[in-house]
Write an enzyme that holds these catalytic residues in place. Structure first.
Site, mmCIF file in Angstrom:
data_model
loop_
_atom_site.group_PDB
_atom_site.id
_atom_site.type_symbol
_atom_site.label_atom_id
_atom_site.label_comp_id
_atom_site.label_asym_id
_atom_site.label_seq_id
_atom_site.Cartn_x
_atom_site.Cartn_y
_atom_site.Cartn_z
ATOM 1 N N ASP A 201 0.898 -1.375 0.199
ATOM 2 C CA ASP A 201 -0.160 0.396 -0.123
ATOM 3 C C ASP A 201 1.109 1.283 -0.191
ATOM 4 O OD1 ASP A 201 -2.850 1.381 0.486
ATOM 5 O OD2 ASP A 201 -1.347 2.026 1.664
ATOM 6 N N ILE A 202 0.643 2.148 -0.880
ATOM 7 C CA ILE A 202 1.136 3.648 -0.956
ATOM 8 C C ILE A 202 1.076 4.229 0.191
ATOM 9 C CG2 ILE A 202 1.838 5.698 -2.055
ATOM 10 C CD1 ILE A 202 0.821 4.403 -4.667
ATOM 11 N N GLU A 244 -4.832 2.222 -4.497
ATOM 12 C CA GLU A 244 -3.191 2.047 -4.290
ATOM 13 C C GLU A 244 -2.509 0.702 -3.550
ATOM 14 O OE1 GLU A 244 -4.798 4.371 0.126
ATOM 15 O OE2 GLU A 244 -5.566 3.765 -2.554
#
Length: 333
Positions: A201-202, A244
């Site tokens: 996950d960003i 994301e």
């Protein structure tokens, strides 16, 4: 009707091969009166040299000629890719059944005995030209079908690719990832070699979108995906899980191997200069790692394990990778 035939005949070329000048002149005169174009050749050797270059529509071939006879000429023509489709009609004074059989065995489509009848000869010539046209048309139609089938196959493959690909990042989409996950599970069932999953996950992606806009968010997603492709192995499968989040499928890879991959991509993202609108963005990722080594475990549960490890990484301060085994060991304790 005769005028229509003459118009068609003007585009037809017939090669006449005979060592007799009289026969050449007679046949040439008959054919030219019917508006056929002709090439008169006096030897078999010349015929073999010129036929591939001239590509006549039909060849009238004598049998008894010096140096090389008509049978051998026909045989060689039928064994050459450039002349194999040109119909050959023997015109010869040899009229025994065995002579005709030899002619057909050599590849001729017809056999006319001398002295020949003008009207019959023209009728046979037109018949075999019509058959050649039909074969040529059938070949063209088959080639067109092959071309169209190839185009359809390419279009189908393109649609399959589109259906399986995330349009923004050009990585596998969620549906394609599920297909790969099921395939890896089946392979594990056969060879008992575990595979690893990494859910990524960003960090603070919502803040990036809110601060700099969705175009900037797309820029980050695309460049992050490119870095993932650059810093993973050919056998690794990477896809956009949603928003994301990205999922890595690492075939026949242990937890230790997965951790190496996770740290490699994490560092690549951490050190990459994300420049957008002349602003340097701070981008990092958090990753959760799990090992699929139990066939009874569902794919969704395996992804959930990676997600739990990812969540723990977020709780610990982000920009790190965490093994699900840490959670499992904590639960055991």
């Amino acid at each position: 009707m005769r005028e229509q035939n003459n118009m068609v005949n003007r585009s037809v070329t017939i090669m006449i091969v005979d060592d007799s000048r009289d026969n050449l002149e007679l046949l040439s005169t008959i054919l030219k009166k019917e508006s056929f174009r002709t090439h008169s050749i006096s030897s078999g050797i010349q015929a073999l040299e010129l036929a591939p270059k001239l590509r006549p529509d039909l060849i009238l071939l004598d049998i008894m000629m010096p140096e090389i006879d008509g049978y051998e000429v026909c045989y060689q023509l039928k064994n050459s890719p450039k002349t194999v489709d040109i119909p050959v009609i023997f015109i010869s004074s040899k009229n025994k059944p065995d002579d005709k059989i030899l002619g057909f065995d050599a590849g001729a489509v017809d056999y006319i005995t001398k002295p020949f009848h003008r009207a019959e000869t023209l009728s046979r010539i037109r018949t075999h030209l019509a058959l050649k046209d039909a074969r040529d048309e059938l070949h063209r139609a088959n080639q067109e079908i092959i071309i169209q089938n190839k185009k359809l196959e390419m279009a189908y493959q393109e649609l399959q690719t589109i259906a399986r690909t995330d349009s923004l990042t050009q990585l596998s989409n969620r549906g394609d990832l599920y297909r790969h996950l099921e395939a890896e599970k089946s392979r594990f069932g056969r060879n008992q070699k575990p595979f690893s999953l990494i859910l990524c996950d960003i960090d603070n992606f919502k803040k990036i979108n809110d601060t700099y806009g969705h175009d900037c968010g797309d820029y980050v997603l695309v460049h992050t995906a490119n870095l993932f492709k650059k810093h993973t192995r050919l056998q690794d499968i990477i896809g956009r899980w949603g928003g994301e989040e990205f999922l890595f499928i690492l075939p026949e890879t242990s937890t230790a191997g997965a951790e190496i991959v996770a740290e490699k991509v994490r560092e690549a993202i951490d050190y990459f200069p994300f420049m957008y609108d002349e602003k340097l963005l701070k981008v990092s990722i958090t990753l959760g790692i799990t090992l699929y080594d139990n066939f009874e475990l569902s794919i969704d549960d395996a992804v959930k394990q990676a997600d739990e490890a990812l969540y723990l990484g977020k709780m610990r301060g982000k920009n790190r990778s965490v093994l699900y085994s840490e959670i499992r060991n904590t639960l055991k304790d």
